[in-house]
Write a protein that holds these residues in place. Sequence first.
Motif, PDB file in Angstrom:
ATOM      1  N   CYS A  41      16.570 -13.685   3.858  1.00 14.79           N
ATOM      2  CA  CYS A  41      15.395 -12.907   4.275  1.00 14.79           C
ATOM      3  C   CYS A  41      15.085 -11.780   3.290  1.00 14.79           C
ATOM      4  O   CYS A  41      13.933 -11.605   2.891  1.00 14.79           O
ATOM      5  CB  CYS A  41      15.639 -12.280   5.645  1.00 14.79           C
ATOM      6  N   LYS A  91       8.154  -8.944  12.039  1.00 12.36           N
ATOM      7  CA  LYS A  91       9.167  -9.432  12.990  1.00 12.36           C
ATOM      8  C   LYS A  91      10.404  -8.535  12.929  1.00 12.36           C
ATOM      9  O   LYS A  91      10.710  -7.950  11.900  1.00 12.36           O
ATOM     10  CB  LYS A  91       9.564 -10.867  12.634  1.00 12.36           C
ATOM     11  N   LEU A 108      28.973  -4.131   3.540  1.00  9.03           N
ATOM     12  CA  LEU A 108      27.555  -4.405   3.303  1.00  9.03           C
ATOM     13  C   LEU A 108      26.738  -3.106   3.280  1.00  9.03           C
ATOM     14  O   LEU A 108      25.799  -2.977   2.488  1.00  9.03           O
ATOM     15  CB  LEU A 108      27.015  -5.347   4.376  1.00  9.03           C
TER      16      LEU A 108
HETATM   17  C1  HEC Z   1      16.353 -13.461   9.605  1.00  5.91           C
HETATM   18  C2  HEC Z   1      15.995 -12.529   8.542  1.00  5.91           C
HETATM   19  C3  HEC Z   1      16.930 -11.367   8.252  1.00  5.91           C
HETATM   20  C4  HEC Z   1      18.277 -11.446   7.893  1.00  5.91           C
HETATM   21  C5  HEC Z   1      19.138 -12.689   7.763  1.00  5.91           C
HETATM   22  C6  HEC Z   1      18.703 -10.087   7.655  1.00  5.91           C
HETATM   23  N1  HEC Z   1      17.660  -9.218   7.849  1.00  5.91           N
HETATM   24 FE1  HEC Z   1      17.713  -7.183   7.623  1.00  5.91          FE
HETATM   25  N2  HEC Z   1      15.808  -7.059   8.264  1.00  5.91           N
HETATM   26  C7  HEC Z   1      15.017  -8.107   8.644  1.00  5.91           C
HETATM   27  C8  HEC Z   1      13.785  -7.603   9.200  1.00  5.91           C
HETATM   28  C9  HEC Z   1      12.641  -8.457   9.735  1.00  5.91           C
HETATM   29  C10 HEC Z   1      13.858  -6.207   9.149  1.00  5.91           C
HETATM   30  C11 HEC Z   1      12.825  -5.203   9.701  1.00  5.91           C
HETATM   31  C12 HEC Z   1      11.745  -4.928   8.747  1.00  5.91           C
HETATM   32  C13 HEC Z   1      12.194  -3.951   7.699  1.00  5.91           C
HETATM   33  O1  HEC Z   1      12.605  -2.839   8.054  1.00  5.91           O
HETATM   34  O2  HEC Z   1      12.144  -4.290   6.524  1.00  5.91           O
HETATM   35  C14 HEC Z   1      15.141  -5.884   8.523  1.00  5.91           C
HETATM   36  C15 HEC Z   1      15.570  -4.606   8.247  1.00  5.91           C
HETATM   37  C16 HEC Z   1      16.765  -4.293   7.633  1.00  5.91           C
HETATM   38  C17 HEC Z   1      17.161  -2.969   7.228  1.00  5.91           C
HETATM   39  C18 HEC Z   1      16.335  -1.706   7.374  1.00  5.91           C
HETATM   40  C19 HEC Z   1      16.860  -0.899   8.526  1.00  5.91           C
HETATM   41  C20 HEC Z   1      16.015   0.290   8.871  1.00  5.91           C
HETATM   42  O3  HEC Z   1      16.510   1.100   9.678  1.00  5.91           O
HETATM   43  O4  HEC Z   1      14.899   0.420   8.367  1.00  5.91           O
HETATM   44  C21 HEC Z   1      18.394  -3.082   6.682  1.00  5.91           C
HETATM   45  C22 HEC Z   1      19.250  -1.953   6.096  1.00  5.91           C
HETATM   46  C23 HEC Z   1      18.772  -4.465   6.755  1.00  5.91           C
HETATM   47  N3  HEC Z   1      17.775  -5.184   7.321  1.00  5.91           N
HETATM   48  C24 HEC Z   1      19.980  -4.961   6.307  1.00  5.91           C
HETATM   49  C25 HEC Z   1      20.369  -6.290   6.434  1.00  5.91           C
HETATM   50  C26 HEC Z   1      21.671  -6.784   6.084  1.00  5.91           C
HETATM   51  C27 HEC Z   1      22.799  -5.938   5.494  1.00  5.91           C
HETATM   52  C28 HEC Z   1      21.676  -8.107   6.357  1.00  5.91           C
HETATM   53  C29 HEC Z   1      22.808  -9.093   6.210  1.00  5.91           C
HETATM   54  C30 HEC Z   1      24.006  -8.791   6.951  1.00  5.91           C
HETATM   55  C31 HEC Z   1      20.365  -8.453   6.881  1.00  5.91           C
HETATM   56  N4  HEC Z   1      19.598  -7.328   6.925  1.00  5.91           N
HETATM   57  C32 HEC Z   1      19.984  -9.725   7.279  1.00  5.91           C
HETATM   58  C33 HEC Z   1      15.324  -9.448   8.535  1.00  5.91           C
HETATM   59  C34 HEC Z   1      16.574  -9.968   8.228  1.00  5.91           C
END
Ligand code: HEC
Length: 117
Positions: A41, A91, A108
Amino acid sequence: MLDSKRTLLVVALLTVVGWAGASVARAEDAAELWAKNCASCHGKDAKGETKVGAMMKIANLTDPAVRAKLDKAKVIKAIKEGVKNETAGGKDMKPLGAKIDDAQAALLADYVMALKP
Ligand code: HEC
């Protein structure tokens, strides 16, 4: 006397080598954990420039404006509890706590906090 000094030196050397080795392994682990669990993602470079990233409206985690609002605890919380997407039409990130244990989440979080723009 000389012997105990030598022993001390060897112990000190082994400690330094062991410590350096461990921190390299941790960095590799974090990159691997990222590639496996987050990159689909967020992208390999964490910029969110993936198909899924565009569809879910994922922020660029290397952007200073985004990073200004992040800290280690928030990243751990994001992994454990998920993230509510603040962008209209975006989303939410689902919690990944079932797949990622506390030690991995901490690794991480360090990885994310160390990202460069
Ligand atoms: C299925 C898709 C997906 C996966 C897999 C994913 N993320 Fe996310 N992540 C998102 C979405 C959607 C957002 C919310 C939108 C944004 O803030 O960018 C987000 C937001 C975040 C944020 C921002 C938090 C905040 O408070 O603004 C962090 C840090 C983050 N992810 C870390 C991770 C980490 C570390 C992993 C792996 C362990 C991970 N993500 C796996 C979709 C994903």
